[in-house]
Design a protein around this motif. Structure first.
Motif, PDB file in Angstrom:
ATOM      1  N   PRO A  32       0.702  -1.374   0.174  1.00 57.52           N
ATOM      2  CA  PRO A  32      -0.016   0.006   0.079  1.00 57.52           C
ATOM      3  C   PRO A  32       0.692   1.558   0.053  1.00 57.52           C
ATOM      4  CG  PRO A  32      -1.047  -1.574   1.551  1.00 57.52           C
ATOM      5  CD  PRO A  32       0.359  -2.167   1.017  1.00 57.52           C
ATOM      6  N   ARG A  33       1.965   1.305   0.747  1.00 56.29           N
ATOM      7  CA  ARG A  33       2.778   2.709   0.768  1.00 56.29           C
ATOM      8  C   ARG A  33       3.175   2.984  -0.604  1.00 56.29           C
ATOM      9  NH1 ARG A  33       6.376   1.579   6.222  1.00 56.29           N
ATOM     10  NH2 ARG A  33       4.618   1.600   7.541  1.00 56.29           N
ATOM     11  N   THR A  34       3.239   1.815  -1.675  1.00 53.35           N
ATOM     12  CA  THR A  34       3.688   2.319  -2.954  1.00 53.35           C
ATOM     13  C   THR A  34       2.585   3.165  -3.967  1.00 53.35           C
ATOM     14  OG1 THR A  34       2.816   0.416  -4.051  1.00 53.35           O
ATOM     15  CG2 THR A  34       4.959   0.627  -3.417  1.00 53.35           C
ATOM     16  N   VAL A  35       1.309   3.573  -3.190  1.00 55.18           N
ATOM     17  CA  VAL A  35       0.635   4.078  -3.743  1.00 55.18           C
ATOM     18  C   VAL A  35       1.014   5.777  -4.165  1.00 55.18           C
ATOM     19  CG1 VAL A  35      -0.819   5.056  -1.538  1.00 55.18           C
ATOM     20  CG2 VAL A  35      -2.050   4.683  -3.937  1.00 55.18           C
ATOM     21  N   VAL A  36       1.630   6.028  -3.365  1.00 55.48           N
ATOM     22  CA  VAL A  36       2.363   7.527  -3.159  1.00 55.48           C
ATOM     23  C   VAL A  36       2.833   7.664  -4.541  1.00 55.48           C
ATOM     24  CG1 VAL A  36       3.784   9.251  -2.294  1.00 55.48           C
ATOM     25  CG2 VAL A  36       2.361   7.912  -0.872  1.00 55.48           C
ATOM     26  N   LEU A  37       3.823   6.667  -5.062  1.00 55.09           N
ATOM     27  CA  LEU A  37       4.585   6.719  -6.403  1.00 55.09           C
ATOM     28  C   LEU A  37       3.645   6.522  -7.478  1.00 55.09           C
ATOM     29  CD1 LEU A  37       7.554   4.324  -5.598  1.00 55.09           C
ATOM     30  CD2 LEU A  37       7.817   6.708  -6.186  1.00 55.09           C
ATOM     31  N   HIS A  38       2.471   5.867  -7.121  1.00 54.63           N
ATOM     32  CA  HIS A  38       1.390   5.869  -8.327  1.00 54.63           C
ATOM     33  C   HIS A  38       0.795   7.054  -8.477  1.00 54.63           C
ATOM     34  CE1 HIS A  38      -2.058   3.929 -10.524  1.00 54.63           C
ATOM     35  NE2 HIS A  38      -0.963   3.579 -11.195  1.00 54.63           N
ATOM     36  N   PHE A  39       0.600   7.569  -7.422  1.00 58.05           N
ATOM     37  CA  PHE A  39      -0.091   9.040  -7.516  1.00 58.05           C
ATOM     38  C   PHE A  39       0.815  10.063  -8.202  1.00 58.05           C
ATOM     39  CE2 PHE A  39      -2.755   8.703  -3.326  1.00 58.05           C
ATOM     40  CZ  PHE A  39      -3.682   8.149  -3.948  1.00 58.05           C
ATOM     41  N   ALA A  40       1.945  10.034  -8.109  1.00 60.34           N
ATOM     42  CA  ALA A  40       2.942  10.777  -8.752  1.00 60.34           C
ATOM     43  C   ALA A  40       3.087  10.294 -10.084  1.00 60.34           C
ATOM     44  CB  ALA A  40       4.457  10.716  -8.251  1.00 60.34           C
ATOM     45  N   ALA A  41       2.999   9.093 -10.499  1.00 61.11           N
ATOM     46  CA  ALA A  41       3.086   8.893 -12.003  1.00 61.11           C
ATOM     47  C   ALA A  41       1.869   9.149 -12.687  1.00 61.11           C
ATOM     48  CB  ALA A  41       3.163   7.246 -11.948  1.00 61.11           C
ATOM     49  N   VAL A  42       0.686   8.901 -12.229  1.00 62.06           N
ATOM     50  CA  VAL A  42      -0.533   9.487 -12.602  1.00 62.06           C
ATOM     51  C   VAL A  42      -0.414  10.902 -12.640  1.00 62.06           C
ATOM     52  CG1 VAL A  42      -3.066   9.274 -12.401  1.00 62.06           C
ATOM     53  CG2 VAL A  42      -2.006   7.247 -11.786  1.00 62.06           C
ATOM     54  N   GLY A  43      -0.001  11.463 -11.819  1.00 70.01           N
ATOM     55  CA  GLY A  43       0.145  13.058 -12.003  1.00 70.01           C
ATOM     56  C   GLY A  43       0.827  13.389 -13.166  1.00 70.01           C
ATOM     57  N   TRP A  44       1.897  12.856 -13.172  1.00 71.43           N
ATOM     58  CA  TRP A  44       3.004  13.104 -14.211  1.00 71.43           C
ATOM     59  C   TRP A  44       1.977  12.764 -15.703  1.00 71.43           C
ATOM     60  CZ3 TRP A  44       7.475  15.712 -14.292  1.00 71.43           C
ATOM     61  CH2 TRP A  44       8.045  15.917 -15.468  1.00 71.43           C
ATOM     62  N   GLY A  45       1.449  11.633 -15.635  1.00 75.69           N
ATOM     63  CA  GLY A  45       1.021  11.470 -16.759  1.00 75.69           C
ATOM     64  C   GLY A  45      -0.045  12.120 -17.391  1.00 75.69           C
ATOM     65  N   LEU A  46      -1.125  12.686 -16.401  1.00 77.94           N
ATOM     66  CA  LEU A  46      -2.158  13.640 -16.709  1.00 77.94           C
ATOM     67  C   LEU A  46      -1.422  15.126 -17.007  1.00 77.94           C
ATOM     68  CD1 LEU A  46      -4.615  13.071 -13.661  1.00 77.94           C
ATOM     69  CD2 LEU A  46      -5.161  12.752 -16.159  1.00 77.94           C
ATOM     70  N   ALA A  47      -0.492  15.307 -16.290  1.00 76.38           N
ATOM     71  CA  ALA A  47       0.183  16.805 -16.642  1.00 76.38           C
ATOM     72  C   ALA A  47       0.751  16.786 -18.402  1.00 76.38           C
ATOM     73  CB  ALA A  47       1.128  17.118 -15.825  1.00 76.38           C
ATOM     74  N   SER A  48       1.155  15.431 -18.619  1.00 81.18           N
ATOM     75  CA  SER A  48       2.025  15.264 -19.882  1.00 81.18           C
ATOM     76  C   SER A  48       0.875  15.345 -21.107  1.00 81.18           C
ATOM     77  CB  SER A  48       2.779  13.982 -19.773  1.00 81.18           C
ATOM     78  OG  SER A  48       3.117  13.785 -21.111  1.00 81.18           O
ATOM     79  N   VAL A  49      -0.298  14.732 -20.724  1.00 82.31           N
ATOM     80  CA  VAL A  49      -1.215  14.520 -21.785  1.00 82.31           C
ATOM     81  C   VAL A  49      -1.988  15.874 -21.805  1.00 82.31           C
ATOM     82  CG1 VAL A  49      -3.363  13.358 -22.180  1.00 82.31           C
ATOM     83  CG2 VAL A  49      -1.207  11.988 -21.984  1.00 82.31           C
ATOM     84  N   GLY A  50      -2.366  16.174 -20.695  1.00 82.35           N
ATOM     85  CA  GLY A  50      -3.420  17.507 -20.501  1.00 82.35           C
ATOM     86  C   GLY A  50      -2.683  18.790 -20.815  1.00 82.35           C
ATOM     87  N   TRP A  51      -1.491  18.884 -20.261  1.00 83.33           N
ATOM     88  CA  TRP A  51      -0.807  20.065 -20.472  1.00 83.33           C
ATOM     89  C   TRP A  51       0.303  20.154 -21.527  1.00 83.33           C
ATOM     90  CZ3 TRP A  51      -2.591  19.019 -15.735  1.00 83.33           C
ATOM     91  CH2 TRP A  51      -3.729  19.418 -15.353  1.00 83.33           C
ATOM     92  N   GLY A  52       0.773  19.011 -21.966  1.00 83.41           N
ATOM     93  CA  GLY A  52       1.800  19.007 -22.965  1.00 83.41           C
ATOM     94  C   GLY A  52       3.265  19.279 -22.053  1.00 83.41           C
ATOM     95  N   LEU A  53       3.111  18.516 -20.800  1.00 84.00           N
ATOM     96  CA  LEU A  53       4.411  18.652 -20.074  1.00 84.00           C
ATOM     97  C   LEU A  53       5.591  17.947 -20.664  1.00 84.00           C
ATOM     98  CD1 LEU A  53       5.370  19.716 -17.008  1.00 84.00           C
ATOM     99  CD2 LEU A  53       4.853  17.289 -16.541  1.00 84.00           C
ATOM    100  N   TRP A  54       6.643  18.555 -20.647  1.00 85.13           N
ATOM    101  CA  TRP A  54       8.005  17.931 -21.215  1.00 85.13           C
ATOM    102  C   TRP A  54       8.075  16.520 -20.508  1.00 85.13           C
ATOM    103  CZ3 TRP A  54      11.896  17.960 -17.501  1.00 85.13           C
ATOM    104  CH2 TRP A  54      12.856  17.472 -17.807  1.00 85.13           C
ATOM    105  N   CYS A  55       8.906  15.643 -21.441  1.00 84.64           N
ATOM    106  CA  CYS A  55       9.090  14.238 -20.678  1.00 84.64           C
ATOM    107  C   CYS A  55      10.636  14.006 -20.930  1.00 84.64           C
ATOM    108  CB  CYS A  55       8.190  13.243 -21.661  1.00 84.64           C
ATOM    109  SG  CYS A  55       8.669  11.685 -20.688  1.00 84.64           S
ATOM    110  N   PRO A  56      11.270  13.879 -19.832  1.00 86.07           N
ATOM    111  CA  PRO A  56      12.714  13.700 -19.763  1.00 86.07           C
ATOM    112  C   PRO A  56      12.927  12.195 -20.579  1.00 86.07           C
ATOM    113  CG  PRO A  56      11.694  13.344 -17.573  1.00 86.07           C
ATOM    114  CD  PRO A  56      10.770  13.973 -18.448  1.00 86.07           C
ATOM    115  N   LEU A  57      12.109  11.297 -20.422  1.00 87.47           N
ATOM    116  CA  LEU A  57      12.379   9.938 -21.106  1.00 87.47           C
ATOM    117  C   LEU A  57      12.445  10.256 -22.604  1.00 87.47           C
ATOM    118  CD1 LEU A  57      10.429   7.641 -18.964  1.00 87.47           C
ATOM    119  CD2 LEU A  57      12.989   7.968 -19.100  1.00 87.47           C
TER     120      LEU A  57
END
Length: 127
Positions: A32-57
């Protein structure tokens, strides 16, 4: 040759990130503690798709591909190059995004249910 291998490795890492973004909430059912990482990944994904956030990968893969003498990814990025129109048709992009969102929400609801049920059992068992 080493830059080509590096670029391919980055592409695999990028794909693994997208898989984690989609299914990482289910990993949190076990840890369950890994949910924090998952929240961050989903947030990054939303920002990337929704606002065109730059992707370092994407930048890292482009850098390695250029060093290897290859063309980089198109300006539309990793998903458009490797997935949209390849794994699923262009016309299904909205559906795929909706399905990813549904899987994420289902995993979070399931996690909430599991944590709630465990807490309830702990409280009921201690009385």
């Amino acid at each position: 040759m080493p830059y080509r291998v590096l670029a391919d490795g980055i592409a695999v890492l990028h794909l693994l990130f997208l898989l984690y973004l989609t299914f990482g909430g289910f990993i949190a059912w076990r840890w369950p503690r890994t949910v924090v990482l998952h929240f961050a990944a989903v947030g990054w994904g939303l920002a990337s798709v929704g606002w065109g956030l730059w992707c370092p990968l994407t930048d890292a893969e482009n850098w390695a591909r250029h060093r290897a003498g290859e063309a980089g990814l198109p300006p539309t990025g990793f998903i458009d190059h490797y997935l949209t129109g390849v794994i699923y048709p262009d016309s299904a992009l909205g559906l795929v995004r909706g399905l990813v969102a549904a899987v994420v929400v289902a995993s979070w609801v399931g996690l909430w249910w599991r944590v709630r049920t465990r807490a309830h059992h702990r409280i009921a068992g201690s009385g």
